[in-house]
Design an enzyme around this catalytic site. Structure first.
Site, PDB file in Angstrom:
ATOM      1  N   ILE A 296       0.892  -1.162   0.000  1.00  0.00           N
ATOM      2  CA  ILE A 296       0.000   0.000   0.000  1.00  0.00           C
ATOM      3  C   ILE A 296       0.930   1.212   0.000  1.00  0.00           C
ATOM      4  O   ILE A 296       1.510   1.551   1.036  1.00  0.00           O
ATOM      5  CB  ILE A 296      -0.929   0.005   1.223  1.00  0.00           C
ATOM      6  CG1 ILE A 296      -1.838  -1.218   1.199  1.00  0.00           C
ATOM      7  CG2 ILE A 296      -1.768   1.288   1.249  1.00  0.00           C
ATOM      8  CD1 ILE A 296      -2.741  -1.347   2.406  1.00  0.00           C
ATOM      9  N   PRO A 297       1.133   1.833  -1.159  1.00  0.00           N
ATOM     10  CA  PRO A 297       2.242   2.782  -1.322  1.00  0.00           C
ATOM     11  C   PRO A 297       1.971   4.180  -0.776  1.00  0.00           C
ATOM     12  O   PRO A 297       1.913   5.161  -1.524  1.00  0.00           O
ATOM     13  CB  PRO A 297       2.433   2.811  -2.842  1.00  0.00           C
ATOM     14  CG  PRO A 297       1.062   2.563  -3.380  1.00  0.00           C
ATOM     15  CD  PRO A 297       0.428   1.582  -2.421  1.00  0.00           C
ATOM     16  N   CYS A 298       1.842   4.284   0.534  1.00  0.00           N
ATOM     17  CA  CYS A 298       1.622   5.595   1.142  1.00  0.00           C
ATOM     18  C   CYS A 298       2.845   6.494   0.984  1.00  0.00           C
ATOM     19  O   CYS A 298       2.748   7.718   1.194  1.00  0.00           O
ATOM     20  CB  CYS A 298       1.222   5.468   2.604  1.00  0.00           C
ATOM     21  SG  CYS A 298       2.402   4.588   3.634  1.00  0.00           S
ATOM     22  N   HIS A 299       3.992   5.931   0.583  1.00  0.00           N
ATOM     23  CA  HIS A 299       5.174   6.763   0.331  1.00  0.00           C
ATOM     24  C   HIS A 299       4.981   7.661  -0.883  1.00  0.00           C
ATOM     25  O   HIS A 299       5.746   8.608  -1.079  1.00  0.00           O
ATOM     26  CB  HIS A 299       6.418   5.876   0.149  1.00  0.00           C
ATOM     27  CG  HIS A 299       6.339   4.939  -1.015  1.00  0.00           C
ATOM     28  ND1 HIS A 299       5.732   3.699  -0.932  1.00  0.00           N
ATOM     29  CD2 HIS A 299       6.781   5.054  -2.301  1.00  0.00           C
ATOM     30  CE1 HIS A 299       5.810   3.088  -2.106  1.00  0.00           C
ATOM     31  NE2 HIS A 299       6.444   3.889  -2.953  1.00  0.00           N
TER      32      HIS A 299
END
Length: 281
Positions: free
Chosen positions: A249-252
């Site tokens: 889950i690419p919250c970056h």
């Protein structure tokens, strides 16, 4: 025809009052009841509620019920059926239909700190440091990055103190390697099932994050707009902070409006490295 939009502080007061009304009700109030109390038409109320909270009134009520359920199950020696009624479920069939989705496991397991839940895990190294990957019966439930593998393991144990934690076998070690490979080359993708646990709004944010292409970033405000909740920027930021599946889950890929990097659960240096790697691919 809808009335003109009023000053935002009036909307905020109305929606805050509606949230309290939902939270204090034994059963979720209808849309009509909530709208009448706010002095708005149902359409106006529904639109403004979603703009400010990121959720529909119904989804907000479900999320609050899940929070109440988790709190009720945390009480010492509570019976599951009593916790269900404390959380506002007035029918056991409805409770058991939705409880596992809210908790990620059977209610009795959650009450007992994950007792009888089986979580397979493995710890390794990648270019960003220590890497822990854990899998429940549903799919990957944790991808953690850090400096010390022992710290990552202790944090995993703290989440489910009575779960059965099982060191991964050769097959699971291959999944760990697959995650590590995805970190190195994100355009390869990660074709593994995920066990995504969170509130309704958090899951909406995380699903939107998974649609952001590799090499692209969005601001918190842009992400809120994508969700149809332009005023829910703080809630969006909170959902990003609650992510427990690094890179999957690419919250970056979420940055400040000026492009600057903000906080990241696994460290801003790792966020910068991930974004640099993705933009270079």
């Amino acid at each position: 025809m809808d009335a003109p939009i009023e000053p935002s502080h009036r909307d905020a007061d109305r929606i805050a009052a509606a949230c309290r009304q939902i939270e204090q009700a034994a059963t979720p109030p209808s849309l009509g009841v909530l709208a009448m109390a706010a002095g708005l038409s149902p359409h106006q109320f529904h639109r403004r509620f979603k703009e400010m909270t990121g959720l529909t009134p119904k989804a907000y009520a479900q999320a609050h019920r899940g929070k109440r359920l988790r709190g009720a199950l945390a009480k010492p020696e509570v019976k599951v059926v009593d916790a269900a009624f404390d959380a506002g479920f007035n029918a056991s069939s409805r409770f058991y239909d939705s409880a596992e989705a809210l908790l990620g496991m059977q209610p009795a397991q959650y009450r007992d700190g994950g007792a009888q839940a089986r979580i397979v895990f493995a710890v390794g190294q990648c270019s960003l440091g220590a890497l822990l990957v854990a899998r429940s019966a549903r799919g990957l439930c944790a991808i953690d990055l850090g400096d010390d593998p022992d710290v990552l393991l202790r944090e995993m144990q703290d989440r489910f103190p009575r779960a059965e934690l099982i060191g991964g076998d050769v097959d699971f070690e291959q999944q760990l390697a697959q995650v590590a490979g995805f970190i190195e080359a994100p355009r390869l993708g990660l074709d593994l099932p995920l066990d995504i646990r969170g509130t309704a709004f958090q899951q909406r944010v995380w699903e939107a994050l998974r649609r952001i292409p590799v090499g692209r970033t969005v601001s918190y405000a842009e992400l809120a707009d994508l969700l149809g909740a332009p005023r829910a920027v703080r809630a969006v930021a909170g959902a990003c902070a609650a992510d427990t599946l690094a890179v999957a889950i690419p919250c970056h890929r979420v940055v400040r409006s000026d492009g600057a990097l903000s906080g990241y659960r696994w460290g801003v240096a790792r966020k910068r490295a991930l974004l640099a790697r993705e933009s270079a691919d």
